[in-house]
Design an enzyme around this catalytic site. Sequence first.
Site, PDB file in Angstrom:
ATOM      1  N   HIS A 278     -13.925   2.398   1.142  1.00 50.21           N
ATOM      2  CA  HIS A 278     -14.795   3.267   1.936  1.00 50.21           C
ATOM      3  C   HIS A 278     -16.204   2.666   2.187  1.00 50.21           C
ATOM      4  O   HIS A 278     -16.714   2.641   3.162  1.00 50.21           O
ATOM      5  CB  HIS A 278     -14.929   4.634   1.809  1.00 50.21           C
ATOM      6  CG  HIS A 278     -13.548   5.533   1.817  1.00 50.21           C
ATOM      7  ND1 HIS A 278     -12.995   5.732   0.556  1.00 50.21           N
ATOM      8  CD2 HIS A 278     -12.751   5.864   2.687  1.00 50.21           C
ATOM      9  CE1 HIS A 278     -11.876   6.637   0.828  1.00 50.21           C
ATOM     10  NE2 HIS A 278     -11.800   6.482   2.044  1.00 50.21           N
TER      11      HIS A 278
ATOM     12  N   SER B 188      -7.272   3.368  -2.807  1.00 50.06           N
ATOM     13  CA  SER B 188      -6.777   4.363  -1.723  1.00 50.06           C
ATOM     14  C   SER B 188      -7.183   5.824  -2.587  1.00 50.06           C
ATOM     15  O   SER B 188      -7.074   5.658  -3.891  1.00 50.06           O
ATOM     16  CB  SER B 188      -5.371   4.025  -1.745  1.00 50.06           C
ATOM     17  OG  SER B 188      -4.871   5.467  -1.247  1.00 50.06           O
ATOM     18  N   SER B 189      -7.671   6.701  -1.865  1.00 56.39           N
ATOM     19  CA  SER B 189      -7.930   8.165  -2.513  1.00 56.39           C
ATOM     20  C   SER B 189      -6.709   8.452  -3.447  1.00 56.39           C
ATOM     21  O   SER B 189      -7.029   9.222  -4.231  1.00 56.39           O
ATOM     22  CB  SER B 189      -8.344   9.088  -1.416  1.00 56.39           C
ATOM     23  OG  SER B 189      -9.336   8.341  -0.514  1.00 56.39           O
TER      24      SER B 189
ATOM     25  N   GLY C 246     -10.504   0.545   8.377  1.00 60.32           N
ATOM     26  CA  GLY C 246     -10.100  -0.627   7.104  1.00 60.32           C
ATOM     27  C   GLY C 246      -8.778  -0.964   7.700  1.00 60.32           C
ATOM     28  O   GLY C 246      -8.007  -0.322   8.173  1.00 60.32           O
TER      29      GLY C 246
ATOM     30  N   LEU D  47     -13.949   9.374  -1.846  1.00 62.25           N
ATOM     31  CA  LEU D  47     -14.525   7.900  -1.565  1.00 62.25           C
ATOM     32  C   LEU D  47     -14.299   7.017  -2.720  1.00 62.25           C
ATOM     33  O   LEU D  47     -14.698   7.268  -3.687  1.00 62.25           O
ATOM     34  CB  LEU D  47     -15.849   7.990  -0.997  1.00 62.25           C
ATOM     35  CG  LEU D  47     -16.266   8.901   0.207  1.00 62.25           C
ATOM     36  CD1 LEU D  47     -17.612   8.800   0.630  1.00 62.25           C
ATOM     37  CD2 LEU D  47     -15.079   8.391   1.376  1.00 62.25           C
ATOM     38  N   HIS D  48     -14.378   5.725  -2.216  1.00 60.35           N
ATOM     39  CA  HIS D  48     -13.864   4.628  -3.112  1.00 60.35           C
ATOM     40  C   HIS D  48     -14.916   3.463  -2.612  1.00 60.35           C
ATOM     41  O   HIS D  48     -15.280   3.382  -1.298  1.00 60.35           O
ATOM     42  CB  HIS D  48     -12.700   4.286  -3.530  1.00 60.35           C
ATOM     43  CG  HIS D  48     -11.745   4.252  -2.454  1.00 60.35           C
ATOM     44  ND1 HIS D  48     -11.825   3.306  -1.496  1.00 60.35           N
ATOM     45  CD2 HIS D  48     -10.504   5.090  -1.966  1.00 60.35           C
ATOM     46  CE1 HIS D  48     -10.921   3.148  -0.486  1.00 60.35           C
ATOM     47  NE2 HIS D  48     -10.047   4.744  -0.924  1.00 60.35           N
TER      48      HIS D  48
HETATM   49  P1  AMP Z   1      -9.365   7.719   4.754  1.00 60.63           P
HETATM   50  O1  AMP Z   1     -10.373   8.354   4.212  1.00 60.63           O
HETATM   51  O2  AMP Z   1      -8.006   7.289   4.001  1.00 60.63           O
HETATM   52  O3  AMP Z   1      -8.786   8.354   5.943  1.00 60.63           O
HETATM   53  O4  AMP Z   1      -9.963   6.460   5.038  1.00 60.63           O
HETATM   54  C1  AMP Z   1     -11.021   6.020   5.885  1.00 60.63           C
HETATM   55  C2  AMP Z   1     -11.212   4.608   6.066  1.00 60.63           C
HETATM   56  O5  AMP Z   1     -11.422   4.060   5.055  1.00 60.63           O
HETATM   57  C3  AMP Z   1     -10.003   4.143   7.079  1.00 60.63           C
HETATM   58  O6  AMP Z   1     -10.366   3.194   8.152  1.00 60.63           O
HETATM   59  C4  AMP Z   1      -9.345   3.488   6.107  1.00 60.63           C
HETATM   60  O7  AMP Z   1      -8.662   2.446   6.387  1.00 60.63           O
HETATM   61  C5  AMP Z   1     -10.375   2.822   5.324  1.00 60.63           C
HETATM   62  N1  AMP Z   1      -9.962   2.276   4.050  1.00 60.63           N
HETATM   63  C6  AMP Z   1      -9.299   3.250   3.147  1.00 60.63           C
HETATM   64  N2  AMP Z   1      -9.030   2.490   1.980  1.00 60.63           N
HETATM   65  C7  AMP Z   1      -9.491   1.094   2.193  1.00 60.63           C
HETATM   66  C8  AMP Z   1      -9.583  -0.209   1.460  1.00 60.63           C
HETATM   67  N3  AMP Z   1      -8.966  -0.236   0.357  1.00 60.63           N
HETATM   68  N4  AMP Z   1     -10.152  -1.182   2.111  1.00 60.63           N
HETATM   69  C9  AMP Z   1     -11.095  -1.054   3.095  1.00 60.63           C
HETATM   70  N5  AMP Z   1     -10.983  -0.029   3.786  1.00 60.63           N
HETATM   71  C10 AMP Z   1     -10.052   0.987   3.545  1.00 60.63           C
END
Ligand code: AMP
Length: 279
Positions: free
Chosen positions: A37, A186-187, A148, A33-34
């Site tokens: 998230h 981004s992760s 996101g 997470l960042h």
């Molecule tokens: P993930 O862990 O990459 O599957 O992302 C989980 C959720 O967080 C998804 O709905 C992504 O679109 C959202 N997300 C990831 N990076 C960002 C970001 N930089 N800004 C806003 N939402 C994000």
Amino acid sequence: MIISKHIADITSIIENQRNSGRKIGFVPTMGALHEGHISLISKSVQETDFTVSSIFVNPAQFNNKADLDKYPVTTGKDIEMLEAAGCDLLFLPSADEIYPADFQKKQYDVGYLETILEGKYRTGHFQGVCQVVDRLLSIIHCDVLFLGQKDYQQCMVIARMIELTGYPLKLNIVPTVRENSGLAMSSRNMRLSATEKETAAEIYQTLEILKKNLKKGALNELKQKGFDYLTNKGFEVDYVELTDDRLRELNDWDGELNVVALIAASLNNIRLIDNMTIH
Ligand code: AMP
């Protein structure tokens, strides 16, 4: 924050909350997470009464095994961040819990979304995304699902899946959170070196260039300009595309339609995506 790996615990906690009239918000994630998230969690904390998150690295959506193997895992830190952000319940399932032996794979008709942009470059990816989000929504009965905008096409695919399956929920799309350099959080950024991270911010610069140079008429030259700009900076570019807000390719712009710029490009085999509404 309550943490559980088991569906039975999760459903009973959520049903209790629902029976008390609380509005449930859900933020699915793959962990590592960042602040991006966390902005989704904060939005859910603001807009609902009980925020649920999940961390599950879904093998079904990785078309590339090496990418799955290298996906960062930082569960201890993730838990601290979720707790600090006010998340109420965390679902941390094993793969067996999500995909039991008798799991029936479905096929989702998401139409053209499956063959363009990310769909074209990551075969089967969006079927995997639909499969896991459908499965999670069947366990977590939420009122609002937070996604996101960073993953623009994914938002559209999930909206379509929800239409097909009929879950009675509202989608809330949260703006992209960026580093000071403009790089979308981004992760995958965790795998970039400090220098690569600086270079990666050129993706954002390219989106800005596209925005600044957008003019009525033919768009191919502008797309090529973006493509060449990134290639010269050392990226392996999959696409620099301009579309309408339904992600239909635009080759000629009438000066009126909303325009979305989307980029996918790799740096040292780390594939990054970003997008921006530029009109
Ligand atoms: P993930 O862990 O990459 O599957 O992302 C989980 C959720 O967080 C998804 O709905 C992504 O679109 C959202 N997300 C990831 N990076 C960002 C970001 N930089 N800004 C806003 N939402 C994000």
